[in-house]
Design an enzyme around this catalytic site. Structure first.
Site, mmCIF file in Angstrom:
data_model
loop_
_atom_site.group_PDB
_atom_site.id
_atom_site.type_symbol
_atom_site.label_atom_id
_atom_site.label_comp_id
_atom_site.label_asym_id
_atom_site.label_seq_id
_atom_site.Cartn_x
_atom_site.Cartn_y
_atom_site.Cartn_z
ATOM 1 N N ASN A 215 0.854 -1.182 0.000
ATOM 2 C CA ASN A 215 0.000 0.000 0.000
ATOM 3 C C ASN A 215 0.896 1.240 0.000
ATOM 4 O O ASN A 215 2.128 1.119 0.029
ATOM 5 C CB ASN A 215 -0.985 -0.006 1.173
ATOM 6 N N GLU A 218 3.465 1.625 2.900
ATOM 7 C CA GLU A 218 4.505 0.597 2.804
ATOM 8 C C GLU A 218 5.482 0.910 1.677
ATOM 9 O O GLU A 218 6.690 0.710 1.818
ATOM 10 C CB GLU A 218 3.852 -0.774 2.587
ATOM 11 N N ASP A 294 -5.711 -8.000 1.610
ATOM 12 C CA ASP A 294 -5.744 -9.457 1.430
ATOM 13 C C ASP A 294 -6.699 -9.845 0.311
ATOM 14 O O ASP A 294 -6.446 -10.787 -0.446
ATOM 15 C CB ASP A 294 -6.185 -10.144 2.734
#
Length: 350
Positions: A215, A218, A294
């Site tokens: 993301n 990150e 996820d």
């Protein structure tokens, strides 16, 4: 609103996307990850305690669902894939619950090993409400250990992965920093020709994987500079997002880098120099982004397995995420829901 031009493109490729989703049941995936149990405990506020200035809740419900890397496993299963779960759980009731949930969903739990020294990672969210009021989270209690997994368990996980590489079409590494993705496990997972990595920390540990899905925070942490806003001197081209994509590809030696950007959608960068931006399909009905990454990984991986181009796979991941963010807590979606969401988007383009 999604840009009109992209909606027209979506309308054109909708039949192919539907055909790809129809083949999700053919996919075989192994997920190596930090398996977490998410607990949601809710109750009604009765009064303040006389013992301390805290609320007293009358318990109403406790829900237990897969979280962390276990959510990636569960998302893949709910989308119809044949899934092998690889990871560690403690010798406790939470670990037993997680295994039962997996087995009920038809997930192969042969790769889940018991760790007698560490508890099953469990995140308990306690929420309360008064009469005629919305439920709100009050506190979260985490049960976990920061100690590394026993070296013998690490090697056993790596051995399991190597023994089953030829039985799956892809390996997903779902790293939440809880110790399962150690060096031996990563080395074994990277031996598969299609390795998809979703990690919160240290992307370089997975160098050589096929696809990464960081993301925005990150990605910024990995490249060491801000990607949006502020001073752009860190990116000579002036486009720091593009620069970050290129830098991440060099850092990880990946074939593709998919940066998920929340309400700004997703950006896909590839080793051939191509860049593709996929707008967010749902910007208004966002209630909870917990676990949405996820879901992206699950749909993206299945798309790649059944023959989608990287861009088509990213669109499928984006479509799946646009559904789960409408729900509170960790959630999954299904092919039927994805098709319905795609149909709604296509109709909006007419």
């Amino acid at each position: 609103m999604v840009e009109a031009a992209f909606l027209e493109h979506l309308r054109a490729i909708a039949p192919r996307l539907n055909a790809l989703m129809d083949r999700f049941t053919e996919a075989r995936v192994m997920v190596a990850g930090d398996l977490t149990l998410d607990e949601f405990l809710t109750g009604q506020v009765e009064r303040l305690s006389r013992e301390a200035p805290v609320l007293i809740l009358r318990h109403e419900e406790t829900r237990q669902i897969p979280g962390g890397g276990a959510n990636a496993v569960y998302n893949l299963a709910k989308l119809g894939a044949q899934v092998k779960a690889v990871g560690l759980v403690g010798k406790d009731e939470q670990g037993a619950v997680l295994r039962r949930i997996f087995e009920a969903a038809g997930i192969d739990t042969g790769g889940i090993l018991l760790d007698g020294d560490r508890p099953t990672v469990t995140k308990t969210r306690i929420s309360g409400h008064a009469r005629q009021s919305v439920t709100q989270q009050i506190v979260r209690v985490d049960r976990k250990s920061d100690a590394p997994a026993d070296p013998d368990l690490q090697l056993a996980l790596a051995d399991y992965i190597r023994q089953h590489l030829n039985t799956v079409d892809a390996v997903v590494c779902s790293d939440y920093g809880d110790g399962v993705l150690s060096a031996p496990v990563i080395e074994a997972a990277l031996q598969h020709s299609l390795c998809v990595v979703d990690t919160q920390i240290d992307l370089h540990r997975f160098a050589g994987a096929t696809v990464f899905t960081p993301n925005l925070p990150e990605a910024e942490k990995a490249v060491g500079y801000g990607i949006t806003g502020g001073d752009s001197r860190s990116a000579p081209s002036g486009n720091r997002l593009a620069q970050a994509g290129a830098d991440l590809l060099r850092l990880t030696r990946a074939q593709h880098m998919l940066i998920t950007r929340g309400e700004e959608g997703m950006s896909l960068f590839s080793q051939d120099g191509s860049q593709h931006h996929v707008p967010a399909f749902n910007r208004t009905d966002v209630f909870d982004v917990t676990g949405a990454g996820d879901t992206v990984v699950a749909a993206l991986t299945l798309g790649l397995i059944v023959g989608a181009t990287p861009v088509e796979a990213a669109i499928l991941g984006n479509l799946a995420a646009s559904i789960v963010v409408r729900q509170f807590g960790t959630a999954t979606t299904s092919v039927a829901e994805m098709k319905a969401a795609l149909r709604s988007l296509v109709e909006a383009s007419k």
